[in-house]
Every structure is written in C-alpha cells, then in structure tokens.
Scaffold this motif. Structure first.
Motif, mmCIF file in Angstrom:
data_model
loop_
_atom_site.group_PDB
_atom_site.id
_atom_site.type_symbol
_atom_site.label_atom_id
_atom_site.label_comp_id
_atom_site.label_asym_id
_atom_site.label_seq_id
_atom_site.Cartn_x
_atom_site.Cartn_y
_atom_site.Cartn_z
ATOM 1 N N ALA A 28 -2.822 3.587 5.797
ATOM 2 C CA ALA A 28 -3.649 2.468 6.127
ATOM 3 C C ALA A 28 -4.922 2.588 5.921
ATOM 4 O O ALA A 28 -5.857 1.302 5.412
ATOM 5 C CB ALA A 28 -3.703 2.862 7.786
ATOM 6 N N ALA A 29 -5.477 3.795 5.624
ATOM 7 C CA ALA A 29 -6.770 3.882 5.186
ATOM 8 C C ALA A 29 -6.930 3.310 3.829
ATOM 9 O O ALA A 29 -7.952 2.688 3.231
ATOM 10 C CB ALA A 29 -7.291 5.334 5.233
ATOM 11 N N ASP A 30 -6.071 3.511 2.830
ATOM 12 C CA ASP A 30 -6.135 2.992 1.410
ATOM 13 C C ASP A 30 -5.874 1.486 1.593
ATOM 14 O O ASP A 30 -6.590 0.754 0.693
ATOM 15 C CB ASP A 30 -4.718 3.567 0.489
ATOM 16 N N LEU A 73 -8.842 -0.992 -0.124
ATOM 17 C CA LEU A 73 -8.404 -2.067 -1.015
ATOM 18 C C LEU A 73 -8.851 -3.358 -0.410
ATOM 19 O O LEU A 73 -9.374 -4.135 -1.277
ATOM 20 C CB LEU A 73 -6.953 -2.050 -1.266
ATOM 21 N N HIS A 74 -8.552 -3.635 0.440
ATOM 22 C CA HIS A 74 -8.968 -4.858 1.294
ATOM 23 C C HIS A 74 -10.469 -5.171 1.299
ATOM 24 O O HIS A 74 -11.003 -6.330 0.761
ATOM 25 C CB HIS A 74 -8.297 -5.193 2.667
ATOM 26 N N GLN A 75 -11.124 -4.090 1.594
ATOM 27 C CA GLN A 75 -12.666 -4.226 1.366
ATOM 28 C C GLN A 75 -13.057 -4.435 -0.131
ATOM 29 O O GLN A 75 -13.963 -5.397 -0.073
ATOM 30 C CB GLN A 75 -13.182 -2.811 1.910
ATOM 31 N N GLY A 102 -6.849 -13.863 7.595
ATOM 32 C CA GLY A 102 -5.420 -13.460 6.966
ATOM 33 C C GLY A 102 -5.386 -12.059 7.434
ATOM 34 O O GLY A 102 -5.374 -11.585 8.604
ATOM 35 N N TRP A 103 -4.902 -11.323 6.400
ATOM 36 C CA TRP A 103 -4.460 -9.823 6.811
ATOM 37 C C TRP A 103 -5.919 -8.962 7.294
ATOM 38 O O TRP A 103 -6.909 -9.003 6.903
ATOM 39 C CB TRP A 103 -3.798 -9.053 5.765
ATOM 40 N N ARG A 104 -5.456 -8.186 8.341
ATOM 41 C CA ARG A 104 -6.548 -7.212 9.069
ATOM 42 C C ARG A 104 -6.106 -5.672 8.870
ATOM 43 O O ARG A 104 -4.947 -5.591 9.125
ATOM 44 C CB ARG A 104 -6.982 -7.595 10.402
ATOM 45 N N PRO A 105 -7.074 -4.862 8.690
ATOM 46 C CA PRO A 105 -6.409 -3.412 8.745
ATOM 47 C C PRO A 105 -5.989 -3.109 9.913
ATOM 48 O O PRO A 105 -5.165 -1.894 10.127
ATOM 49 C CB PRO A 105 -7.833 -2.733 8.372
#
Length: 262
Positions: free
Chosen positions: A25-27, A31-33, A123-126
């Motif tokens: 989840a942290a990775d 990546l999203h950031q 869109g996708w959120r952590p």
C-alpha cells in the motif's frame, strides 16, 4: 501444546501478511504521488500504463473466452445490451484476432479513463482499499459493454463469406483499374484460400485484397481499421508459412523417391 503452536504460527503468518499488505500500500501510494507530480504523463506514465496493460489483457482475454465477462458486467450494472449471437460467441472462442482486437480496444479505453480520472482527482486513491491494478480491472469491466455492443453491431453488418464459394460477394465490383487477367488470377487464388481460412471476416478480406483493394478500403468495407486488416493478413501469412514448413518436413524429396512434385 500443539494447538498453541499452531496458534502462534497463524499469528506470525497474519503479522507477515499484514506487513506485506502495508508495504504494498505504501509503494502504491508513493507511485501514485510520483505519477501525479508528472501529471500522469511522460516515461513514468508509459511504464505504468504498460504494466497495467500486461496485467489486464490476459485476464480479460480469459474472461472473454469463458464468457465470464458478461456476468461481471451485469453484476456491476453495466450489462451488454446487444443480443449475444451464438456465432459471435463461437468467433470469440475460436478467433484470436477478434479477441485481441476487442481486448485491446477495451484496455485502451480503460487506460484513457484511468488517466483522465487521475488528473481530475477522482480516480484511484491510496485510501480506497484496492490496489491500482485491481482498480484498473474495474475500469476494464466498466468499459467492456460499450465496446462489445459496438463490435457486435459492426459484425452484424459485415457481409458473409461462405467457405465453399464466393456467391455472397458476387456483386462486389473489382477495384477501379483492375485488369481482367489479374481479376481472374485473384478470383482463382481467393477460391483456393477460402477453403483454408475458417474465419469469415478474414476470408472476405483475402478476397477483397486479391481483387486489388487496399487495406484501408477493405477496412471500410468490413468496418475495421486498416491496422486490424493488416494484422489479420500478417497472422494468416505466418500460419500459412508454418503450415508449409510442416508439409515440407512430411513430403519426401525428389532424390528420395525419384518423383517430382506435381
């Protein structure tokens, strides 16, 4: 004692699984950031999009082959609206070209939606509870119905081509400027190929190609892109080359049996 040992082992396994989930989840968040900082564009986005594509294509191909994708779409409230014809289902199971064309378009549209939503911040959120890949599969399922409906409608408009003849194409004019001699040659060659090509769309494309039509013109006639027609011809050529190689291995040479090939 044995029960306590098993309990300890299960507890350690649960802790390990939780740690791995937390790390993933942290990775994903990092990546999203990084992608957001690059406006979901450039080399970073291209690599990420490729990873999503490589993940989703085999899954969708399998669902398409088994038919599971239709129930998944219905469960999401996005059912396929075009009636599912038996010949269409048989084509998707038997023809890798048709499956590939459909899968590629669905995944491409899902990628466009993923990036557009990400740029808009919707869109996708952590903290959404799903990984980016799982989220993307949801986008693929959401895009499938619209792509399939259009594909099935276009197939219904394609002219049929029987494997034992070309009566269904008898009214198709030769290409402008085509000489009568080449038309006869193309007609005879097409007859030989038609008996060997199982897919009706590819048979029609072969016939039109030998009549002098360009890939673009054939695509317009069959409601396909020129690239899709070219891909079909390339696959057919490779299959025939492989078949010829196998036949050569099974055919005795003239030095072995003293006969020449007919």
């Amino acid at each position: 004692m044995h029960i306590e040992e098993n309990s300890d082992a299960l507890a350690r396994l649960a802790d390990k699984t939780a740690a791995e989930t937390s790390r993933r989840a942290a990775d994903d968040a990092a990546l999203h950031q990084a992608l957001a900082a690059a406006q979901f564009d450039g080399p970073a986005w291209n690599l990420f999009a490729r990873a999503l594509t490589e993940y989703a294509c085999p899954i969708l191909t399998n669902w398409l082959y088994t038919g599971e994708i239709f129930s998944l779409c219905a469960d999401r409230g996005r059912p396929v609206r075009t009636p599912r014809r038996l010949q269409d289902m048989e084509t998707l199971r038997a023809d890798p070209d048709e499956r590939e064309e459909l899968v590629c378009e669905v995944v491409a549209r899902a990628l466009h939606l993923y990036r557009r939503s990400a740029r808009a911040g919707t869109g996708w959120r952590p903290d959404g509870g799903a990984s980016p890949k799982t989220y993307f599969i949801g986008a693929v399922v959401g895009e499938f119905a619209g792509v399939y409906d259009r594909w099935a409608s276009e197939r219904a408009r394609r002219p049929p081509c029987a494997p034992d003849g070309m009566n269904a194409l008898r009214d198709v004019a030769g290409h402008p400027g085509e000489e009568p001699e080449s038309r006869v040659i193309g007609h005879d060659a097409a007859r030989q190929l038609l008996a060997q090509v199982k897919d009706e769309t590819t048979r029609t494309a072969v016939f039109l190609m030998l009549r002098g039509y360009t890939m673009k013109e054939i695509g317009e006639f069959l409601h396909l892109s020129a690239a899709a027609v070219a891909m079909r011809m390339s696959r057919l050529r490779k299959d025939r080359q492989q078949q010829g190689s196998r036949e050569e291995q099974l055919t005795p040479s003239t030095t072995q049996d003293g006969r020449e090939d007919a």
